[in-house]
Scaffold this motif. Structure first.
Motif, mmCIF file in Angstrom:
data_model
loop_
_atom_site.group_PDB
_atom_site.id
_atom_site.type_symbol
_atom_site.label_atom_id
_atom_site.label_comp_id
_atom_site.label_asym_id
_atom_site.label_seq_id
_atom_site.Cartn_x
_atom_site.Cartn_y
_atom_site.Cartn_z
ATOM 1 N N ASP A 26 -37.029 34.728 13.102
ATOM 2 C CA ASP A 26 -37.998 36.145 13.619
ATOM 3 C C ASP A 26 -39.310 34.723 14.038
ATOM 4 O OD1 ASP A 26 -36.938 38.344 13.429
ATOM 5 O OD2 ASP A 26 -38.215 38.458 11.168
ATOM 6 N N ARG A 27 -39.892 33.884 13.369
ATOM 7 C CA ARG A 27 -40.407 33.081 13.738
ATOM 8 C C ARG A 27 -40.722 32.587 14.962
ATOM 9 N NH1 ARG A 27 -43.339 30.440 8.584
ATOM 10 N NH2 ARG A 27 -43.720 32.786 8.122
ATOM 11 N N LEU A 28 -39.630 32.119 15.415
ATOM 12 C CA LEU A 28 -38.877 31.336 16.675
ATOM 13 C C LEU A 28 -38.839 32.238 18.230
ATOM 14 C CD1 LEU A 28 -35.298 30.553 15.871
ATOM 15 C CD2 LEU A 28 -37.149 28.735 15.740
ATOM 16 N N SER A 29 -39.265 31.299 18.865
ATOM 17 C CA SER A 29 -39.104 31.874 20.417
ATOM 18 C C SER A 29 -38.216 33.026 20.896
ATOM 19 C CB SER A 29 -40.212 31.102 21.663
ATOM 20 O OG SER A 29 -37.944 30.178 21.869
ATOM 21 N N GLU A 30 -38.321 33.259 22.111
ATOM 22 C CA GLU A 30 -36.797 34.461 21.929
ATOM 23 C C GLU A 30 -35.744 33.451 22.340
ATOM 24 O OE1 GLU A 30 -35.961 38.084 24.599
ATOM 25 O OE2 GLU A 30 -37.686 37.738 25.303
ATOM 26 N N ARG A 31 -35.973 32.323 23.267
ATOM 27 C CA ARG A 31 -35.244 31.957 23.734
ATOM 28 C C ARG A 31 -34.714 30.916 23.057
ATOM 29 N NH1 ARG A 31 -35.011 30.175 29.299
ATOM 30 N NH2 ARG A 31 -34.014 27.868 29.599
ATOM 31 N N ARG A 33 -34.629 31.945 19.063
ATOM 32 C CA ARG A 33 -33.836 32.943 19.031
ATOM 33 C C ARG A 33 -32.678 33.619 19.052
ATOM 34 N NH1 ARG A 33 -37.901 35.725 17.734
ATOM 35 N NH2 ARG A 33 -38.133 36.941 19.495
ATOM 36 N N VAL A 34 -32.038 33.652 20.390
ATOM 37 C CA VAL A 34 -31.397 34.092 21.459
ATOM 38 C C VAL A 34 -30.128 32.821 21.440
ATOM 39 C CG1 VAL A 34 -29.977 34.491 23.933
ATOM 40 C CG2 VAL A 34 -32.318 35.707 23.024
ATOM 41 N N ALA A 35 -30.783 31.901 21.452
ATOM 42 C CA ALA A 35 -29.378 30.448 21.633
ATOM 43 C C ALA A 35 -29.022 30.796 20.279
ATOM 44 C CB ALA A 35 -30.340 29.000 22.056
ATOM 45 N N VAL A 36 -29.520 30.566 18.878
ATOM 46 C CA VAL A 36 -29.181 30.152 17.383
ATOM 47 C C VAL A 36 -28.896 31.865 17.107
ATOM 48 C CG1 VAL A 36 -30.281 30.149 15.053
ATOM 49 C CG2 VAL A 36 -30.492 28.713 17.574
ATOM 50 N N LEU A 37 -28.824 32.373 16.976
ATOM 51 C CA LEU A 37 -27.687 34.058 16.596
ATOM 52 C C LEU A 37 -26.527 34.046 17.243
ATOM 53 C CD1 LEU A 37 -31.222 36.320 16.608
ATOM 54 C CD2 LEU A 37 -29.956 34.971 14.618
ATOM 55 N N ASN A 38 -26.569 33.655 19.075
ATOM 56 C CA ASN A 38 -25.736 34.115 19.510
ATOM 57 C C ASN A 38 -24.571 32.761 19.008
ATOM 58 O OD1 ASN A 38 -25.643 36.412 21.180
ATOM 59 N ND2 ASN A 38 -27.397 35.529 21.411
ATOM 60 N N CYS A 39 -24.783 31.635 19.589
ATOM 61 C CA CYS A 39 -24.003 30.672 18.852
ATOM 62 C C CYS A 39 -24.186 29.411 17.483
ATOM 63 C CB CYS A 39 -24.815 28.779 19.647
ATOM 64 S SG CYS A 39 -25.055 29.240 21.348
ATOM 65 N N LEU A 40 -24.982 30.349 16.756
ATOM 66 C CA LEU A 40 -24.261 29.571 15.678
ATOM 67 C C LEU A 40 -23.764 30.993 15.124
ATOM 68 C CD1 LEU A 40 -27.277 27.335 14.843
ATOM 69 C CD2 LEU A 40 -25.236 27.136 16.018
ATOM 70 N N GLN A 70 -36.708 23.723 13.668
ATOM 71 C CA GLN A 70 -38.036 24.414 13.213
ATOM 72 C C GLN A 70 -38.122 25.386 12.088
ATOM 73 O OE1 GLN A 70 -39.700 26.561 16.646
ATOM 74 N NE2 GLN A 70 -39.657 24.804 18.076
ATOM 75 N N LEU A 71 -36.372 25.725 12.379
ATOM 76 C CA LEU A 71 -36.114 26.143 10.632
ATOM 77 C C LEU A 71 -36.647 25.579 9.603
ATOM 78 C CD1 LEU A 71 -33.296 28.199 12.444
ATOM 79 C CD2 LEU A 71 -34.600 28.971 11.341
ATOM 80 N N ARG A 72 -35.482 24.245 9.855
ATOM 81 C CA ARG A 72 -35.460 23.856 9.079
ATOM 82 C C ARG A 72 -36.878 23.334 7.779
ATOM 83 N NH1 ARG A 72 -32.234 19.683 6.456
ATOM 84 N NH2 ARG A 72 -33.760 17.846 4.839
ATOM 85 N N ALA A 73 -38.144 22.673 8.884
ATOM 86 C CA ALA A 73 -39.776 22.921 8.751
ATOM 87 C C ALA A 73 -40.517 24.506 8.232
ATOM 88 C CB ALA A 73 -40.136 22.457 9.850
ATOM 89 N N CYS A 74 -39.598 25.093 9.365
ATOM 90 C CA CYS A 74 -40.376 26.708 8.169
ATOM 91 C C CYS A 74 -39.513 27.139 7.461
ATOM 92 C CB CYS A 74 -39.863 27.955 9.143
ATOM 93 S SG CYS A 74 -40.169 29.246 8.545
ATOM 94 N N LEU A 85 -31.049 23.100 2.383
ATOM 95 C CA LEU A 85 -31.185 22.695 3.784
ATOM 96 C C LEU A 85 -30.411 21.831 4.717
ATOM 97 C CD1 LEU A 85 -34.822 22.178 3.702
ATOM 98 C CD2 LEU A 85 -33.996 24.304 4.082
ATOM 99 N N ALA A 86 -29.051 21.743 3.982
ATOM 100 C CA ALA A 86 -28.352 20.885 4.705
ATOM 101 C C ALA A 86 -27.710 21.437 5.692
ATOM 102 C CB ALA A 86 -27.210 20.402 3.590
ATOM 103 N N VAL A 87 -27.128 22.195 5.535
ATOM 104 C CA VAL A 87 -26.835 23.518 7.020
ATOM 105 C C VAL A 87 -28.383 22.786 8.163
ATOM 106 C CG1 VAL A 87 -28.956 25.229 6.578
ATOM 107 C CG2 VAL A 87 -26.551 25.496 7.928
ATOM 108 N N PHE A 88 -28.735 23.077 8.254
ATOM 109 C CA PHE A 88 -30.272 22.560 9.028
ATOM 110 C C PHE A 88 -30.266 21.110 8.988
ATOM 111 C CE2 PHE A 88 -31.334 26.643 6.874
ATOM 112 C CZ PHE A 88 -31.105 27.215 8.582
ATOM 113 N N ALA A 89 -29.154 19.657 9.008
ATOM 114 C CA ALA A 89 -29.709 18.810 9.269
ATOM 115 C C ALA A 89 -28.806 18.758 10.578
ATOM 116 C CB ALA A 89 -28.168 17.700 8.301
#
Length: 89
Positions: A26-31, A33-40, A70-74, A85-89
């Motif tokens: 939710d903290r990601l920018s909309e752009r 968030r759209v890329a992550v939620l759709n592609c991943l 950004q997700l990994r840092a959060c 956290l390995a999934v965010f490597a």
């Protein structure tokens, strides 16, 4: 659990991780968030996401890499275990 037994402590931990990941997304920018939620998360092609974001597929790959950082840092700031956290490597 194959035996059908439900471990309430494990369920609570899983829910905490889900909630934490959702807060970080939710903290990601909309752009981002759209890329992550759709592609991943949604198995949508980078080309399709690129059209939706009015950019190129290469730019979408860069957006996803930056979003993962950004997700990994959060998640690290929230104290999530490094093995998770390995999934965010």
């Amino acid at each position: 659990d194959p035996s059908g037994d439900v471990d309430p402590a494990r369920q609570a931990q899983q829910q905490q991780v889900r909630d934490l990941v959702q807060r970080c997304v939710d903290r990601l920018s909309e752009r981002y968030r759209v890329a992550v939620l759709n592609c991943l998360g949604g198995d949508v092609s980078a080309d399709a996401v690129a059209r939706a974001l009015d950019t190129t597929a290469n730019a979408v790959y860069l957006i996803i890499q930056r979003a993962k950082r950004q997700l990994r840092a959060c998640l690290e700031q929230s104290g999530l275990d490094h093995s998770a956290l390995a999934v965010f490597a």
